[in-house]
Each structure stands twice: as C-alpha cells, then as structure tokens.
Design a protein around this motif. Structure first.
Motif, PDB file in Angstrom:
ATOM      1  N   SER A   1       5.880  -9.675   0.350  1.00 55.22           N
ATOM      2  CA  SER A   1       6.699  -9.033   1.378  1.00 55.22           C
ATOM      3  C   SER A   1       6.894  -9.966   2.565  1.00 55.22           C
ATOM      4  O   SER A   1       7.926  -9.927   3.237  1.00 55.22           O
ATOM      5  CB  SER A   1       6.053  -7.720   1.832  1.00 55.22           C
ATOM      6  OG  SER A   1       4.883  -7.954   2.593  1.00 55.22           O
TER       7      SER A   1
ATOM      8  N   SER B   1       9.388  -3.749   1.899  1.00 55.50           N
ATOM      9  CA  SER B   1       8.061  -4.342   2.018  1.00 55.50           C
ATOM     10  C   SER B   1       7.013  -3.342   1.552  1.00 55.50           C
ATOM     11  O   SER B   1       6.931  -2.228   2.077  1.00 55.50           O
ATOM     12  CB  SER B   1       7.805  -4.741   3.480  1.00 55.50           C
ATOM     13  OG  SER B   1       6.446  -5.042   3.701  1.00 55.50           O
TER      14      SER B   1
ATOM     15  N   GLY C   1       2.733  -4.763   3.204  1.00 52.70           N
ATOM     16  CA  GLY C   1       2.942  -6.062   3.828  1.00 52.70           C
ATOM     17  C   GLY C   1       2.155  -6.270   5.109  1.00 52.70           C
ATOM     18  O   GLY C   1       2.022  -5.354   5.918  1.00 52.70           O
TER      19      GLY C   1
ATOM     20  N   ARG D   1       9.130  -0.674   5.681  1.00 46.81           N
ATOM     21  CA  ARG D   1       7.745  -1.012   5.364  1.00 46.81           C
ATOM     22  C   ARG D   1       7.062   0.193   4.733  1.00 46.81           C
ATOM     23  O   ARG D   1       6.792   1.189   5.396  1.00 46.81           O
ATOM     24  CB  ARG D   1       6.989  -1.429   6.619  1.00 46.81           C
ATOM     25  CG  ARG D   1       7.525  -2.679   7.299  1.00 46.81           C
ATOM     26  CD  ARG D   1       6.721  -3.017   8.553  1.00 46.81           C
ATOM     27  NE  ARG D   1       5.290  -3.011   8.266  1.00 46.81           N
ATOM     28  CZ  ARG D   1       4.441  -2.110   8.764  1.00 46.81           C
ATOM     29  NH1 ARG D   1       4.870  -1.150   9.554  1.00 46.81           N
ATOM     30  NH2 ARG D   1       3.156  -2.185   8.453  1.00 46.81           N
TER      31      ARG D   1
ATOM     32  N   VAL E   1       3.732   1.560   3.462  1.00 46.17           N
ATOM     33  CA  VAL E   1       2.325   1.192   3.641  1.00 46.17           C
ATOM     34  C   VAL E   1       1.426   2.377   3.328  1.00 46.17           C
ATOM     35  O   VAL E   1       1.807   3.537   3.470  1.00 46.17           O
ATOM     36  CB  VAL E   1       2.036   0.704   5.082  1.00 46.17           C
ATOM     37  CG1 VAL E   1       2.969  -0.428   5.476  1.00 46.17           C
ATOM     38  CG2 VAL E   1       2.151   1.848   6.088  1.00 46.17           C
TER      39      VAL E   1
ATOM     40  N   THR F   1      -2.355  -4.285   5.675  1.00 45.09           N
ATOM     41  CA  THR F   1      -1.232  -3.980   6.570  1.00 45.09           C
ATOM     42  C   THR F   1      -1.624  -4.082   8.038  1.00 45.09           C
ATOM     43  O   THR F   1      -0.753  -4.008   8.905  1.00 45.09           O
ATOM     44  CB  THR F   1      -0.683  -2.579   6.294  1.00 45.09           C
ATOM     45  OG1 THR F   1      -1.679  -1.590   6.587  1.00 45.09           O
ATOM     46  CG2 THR F   1      -0.256  -2.444   4.835  1.00 45.09           C
TER      47      THR F   1
ATOM     48  N   HIS G   1       4.738  -6.066  13.770  1.00 43.14           N
ATOM     49  CA  HIS G   1       5.415  -5.616  12.569  1.00 43.14           C
ATOM     50  C   HIS G   1       6.906  -5.489  12.842  1.00 43.14           C
ATOM     51  O   HIS G   1       7.327  -5.231  13.971  1.00 43.14           O
ATOM     52  CB  HIS G   1       4.875  -4.262  12.109  1.00 43.14           C
ATOM     53  CG  HIS G   1       3.642  -4.350  11.277  1.00 43.14           C
ATOM     54  ND1 HIS G   1       3.591  -5.097  10.112  1.00 43.14           N
ATOM     55  CD2 HIS G   1       2.419  -3.777  11.412  1.00 43.14           C
ATOM     56  CE1 HIS G   1       2.387  -4.975   9.577  1.00 43.14           C
ATOM     57  NE2 HIS G   1       1.653  -4.194  10.336  1.00 43.14           N
TER      58      HIS G   1
ATOM     59  N   GLU H   1       8.539   2.067   9.472  1.00 38.88           N
ATOM     60  CA  GLU H   1       7.366   2.257   8.617  1.00 38.88           C
ATOM     61  C   GLU H   1       7.415   3.612   7.924  1.00 38.88           C
ATOM     62  O   GLU H   1       7.551   4.654   8.554  1.00 38.88           O
ATOM     63  CB  GLU H   1       6.088   2.151   9.441  1.00 38.88           C
ATOM     64  CG  GLU H   1       4.823   2.326   8.609  1.00 38.88           C
ATOM     65  CD  GLU H   1       3.566   2.193   9.427  1.00 38.88           C
ATOM     66  OE1 GLU H   1       2.952   3.222   9.737  1.00 38.88           O
ATOM     67  OE2 GLU H   1       3.217   1.040   9.779  1.00 38.88           O
TER      68      GLU H   1
END
Length: 440
Positions: free
Chosen positions: A271, A301, A304, A325, A327, A334, A363, A367
């Motif tokens: 990522s 991602s 990532g 992202r 996660v 992360t 970041h 997210e």
C-alpha cells in the motif's frame, strides 16, 4: 472465492464531500453483505444513499458503470462508507482479492528457479490462482529492489517480484464503465523488505526533478524499494518506479481515446508503494488522456502504514489522489511509522504548530476502520485474508478460522531461515506488540 466483476444492480448516487474517519462495525458489514446477495428482487437501500431516477441512468446500464467515479472516491466516499454501500463493499473485496493474487503467485521455494519471482507467466497467472473470471489481463510484472546489502541464500540482496499491472478486457470495460489501469502490490514477505519497512526516517521525495518540493518527505525504506535498481535482474530492467511509470504511461497512451481510471491497490508495504506511485504519477502530470483531461487516481490501501509527513499528505490532496484506507483498528502496522510523532502530535491545543511538525508522519485519505478480533500475534491481525474475510463474511468466528491461511506459507518460510538479520523482524514484532498493548 475468485474475484468477479459485480452483477448489474440499480444505480446509487452519493452526495456532499467529507474526509472524516469512518469505522465500520461487523453489523454494518453484515447489512451490506445481505444487501448484495438478495434472494428476491433487489430493494434500494433506505439509509444514506440516494437512488438514481430513470433520467439519471438507464435501467439497463450496470450500476458500477453508472457511478464508478463516486465509487473511486470522486466525492471522498461521502455517504458510501457508513453505512457501507454494497457496491463499494464489492469493489473493496474485488481489489483486495486482486492483491491476494500476488501472495498466491509469489514463489518462496529456495529450490525453485523462480525463487522470489512469480510462479506463473502473465497470461496464466490469474487463472492459476483461481481468478480466471476477474476480467483483467496482466500486461506487465513489476520488480522492486531493497537498497540493503545483507546476505541471503543466493548471495546479496536482489530484485524480487512485487506485483503486476493489468487492464480489463473489452467485455469487463462495459461492466466497469471505463478502462481501469490496475497496479496491484503484495506486502512484506522477505527479510530485506522487513528491514526496509522499519528504517523509519523521513527523507525528501524529490520525485519531480523540476520541482523538488523540499517540504514533501516520505519514509526512506519505502522510497528505497520504489527507486532502487538491480541491474542484474534477468526478468526486468530499471527500478520499480521506472518500470511502473513507463507501463502506466504506455497504457494511458494506448487507450487515450477511452474513459480511463488508474487504480493502485496494495497490502502493508504494497500500500505504501501504491501511494508513492499515485503521488508520483500525479506530480509528474502523467495522468492525462488524449483530450488532456485528468485521469482519476485511486489508491485502495489495506493495512497500510504511514508513508510520509504532512507535506506529503497535503500535496497528495492538492493533486487529487484519492485514498481509501481499509484498516483493522487492532492492527499495529497501521500505527507505524510515527508511533509518537504523527498527525495527532504536531499541533498544540489545536492552534499552535509545533517546531517538529514537518517531521511528523501523517496518514493520507479516508479511513474505513474494521474492528475484528484481537490477537497477540500482530501478523494475524495484519492478515489481508482476515480483512477480506470480514468484509465478505462478518461473523468473527469464521474470520478467525479463515484468516490464518494467507501468509502461512510465508511465515513458515521465514521461520525456517537462520539469518542474523531476523533480529530486525523480532524487534519489529516487539514494537507491534507494544503498540497493540498500549492501544496507540
């Protein structure tokens, strides 16, 4: 299950723009799962999404073709993440499985003549890993070289297969609504890649020779993977960056008269390479079609880490690089690098910028935070199969059962090695355990 293009469904439309963090619970994912696999006629969602009228989209047009720009983040996924839009969920899963294909095809057998390369040829790779119906055709394999000299079973550090570039077939284009230039990256597997991951020092990117942008800094290990060259590699020439810029530019020129998108998907270290490539292509202005129109760049991602500082984050946003992202909130990777110096510690009382703010990691993007089982072993909570397993089947027990297989071969391979350099991995694991225990 092999990744397939989504079946046509009624179109959906998002509205307004926001870049806030969204956390998706198993309940929310379950709702989207049920919504995408109805037993009878499809009913439109009742929360957060507006339905297209007959004027906005013809009923026969595939849903993804009608709103692919929104799904790719044109509006920063506003109203598509919470609750999780079924079409977006399908796309996240689809791109995630195209990344998983990299792991399945990576040769970790030291006795193989394709050791550290792909097991299969470009024409057969997706079929061999069970993704013959993905709709994509691979155009190029990509190799990266960690700029670290440590001994391996075959001499010193060398180039290894890191992913591939692919485009959809003409039939798939009709479902997708555009010609999608896909670059898929695997995550960290080999010892030198682990070391590169934890170099954890910011350095100026300087990817545009005409405009160095000294305020844009990225993690040195990721940058070395992206820019280092191994002239002895018999499978490819040039650095990972040179290979990718050349191929992406070639494909944009080849399909310049079509509607295009650039999608970069990666897990973990992959990522980071995806985000570096997205920034690089946009910074150099290579994402232009035959009419001079900007081709949208989207990064998916998975698990990532942070890649650069706030200057890098701000420049990506200025260039219009969209990043989603995905996660696991319990995944320590992360939280790295920048456990202490990150976007949360560069401003005092939300008003005063601290002197070290330019050295803080940040970041990039929106997210989508999944919350699944906590385990002491950070490799398991970082497993891409577990990520995709939750999105496809949100029952935690099933995710636990299915999420242990993806990197099992890689972990067995690594455990059998006797490299002194594996002290780096042990240190990395300890840092991960510390981060998890502190819930940073």
């Amino acid at each position: 299950m092999a990744s397939r293009l989504p079946a046509p469904r009624p179109g959906l439309l998002s509205h307004d723009v926001s870049r806030s963090r969204r956390r998706v619970s198993a309940k929310s994912v379950a709702a989207s799962t049920v919504a995408t696999r109805p037993a009878g006629p499809v009913a439109p969602p009742s929360v957060g999404i507006k339905q297209y009228t007959a004027v906005a989209a013809a009923p026969s047009k595939p849903a993804l073709a009608s709103m692919w720009r929104e799904i790719q983040g044109a509006d920063y996924w506003e109203d598509l993440v919470e609750p999780l839009n079924p079409l977006l969920r399908d796309e996240i899963v689809r791109y995630g499985e195209l990344v998983i294909a990299c792991y399945k095809a990576f040769d970790l057998d030291p006795a193989s003549r394709r050791y550290l390369n792909c097991k299969y040829g470009k024409r057969s790779m997706l079929r061999e890993v069970g993704m013959a119906d993905s709709g994509y055709e691979i155009t190029k394999y990509v190799y990266a070289t960690p700029d670290i000299s440590i001994p391996t079973q075959r001499g010193t550090c060398c180039s290894r297969w890191i992913g591939y570039v692919a485009v959809p077939s003409d039939e798939a284009v009709r479902q997708l609504g555009r010609r999608d230039i896909l670059v898929s990256f695997r995550g960290t597997v080999t010892n030198t890649e682990w070391i590169a991951n934890f170099m954890s020092s910011l350095t100026q990117a300087r990817l545009d020779p005409h405009e160095p942008r000294l305020d844009v800094k990225v993690e040195s290990g990721f940058l070395s993977l992206y820019t280092s060259d191994d002239s002895s590699n018999k499978f490819s020439s040039g650095s990972c960056r040179e290979q990718l810029l050349s191929e992406v530019s070639r494909l944009i020129h080849k399909y310049k008269d079509e509607e295009l998108s650039i999608t970069l998907a990666g897990h973990s270290m992959g990522s980071s390479l995806a985000l570096l490539l997205g920034y690089d292509v946009a910074e150099l202005g290579l994402n232009r079609d035959g009419l001079g129109q900007e081709v949208p760049i989207t990064v998916y991602s998975f698990g990532g880490p942070r890649v650069g500082n706030s200057g890098f984050k701000n420049r990506c946003e200025e260039l219009g690089v969209k990043v989603l992202r995905v996660v696991n909130v319990n995944d320590p990777v992360t939280k790295l690098p920048g456990v202490f110096l990150n976007e949360n510690f560069k401003v005092l009382a939300e008003r005063y910028e601290l002197p070290w703010s330019s050295s803080c990691y940040a970041h990039v993007g929106v997210e989508l935070a999944l919350d699944f089982f906590k385990m002491e072993n950070p490799v398991c909570v970082h497993d891409l199969d577990a990520y995709i397993g939750l999105l496809k089947c949100p029952k935690v027990a099933q995710v636990k059962k299915n999420g242990a297989d993806l990197l099992s071969k890689a972990r067995r391979f690594l455990s059998e090695q006797n490299f002194d350099a594996w002290r780096w991995q042990d240190a990395a694991m300890q840092v991960g355990n510390l981060v998890q225990s502190l819930r940073i």
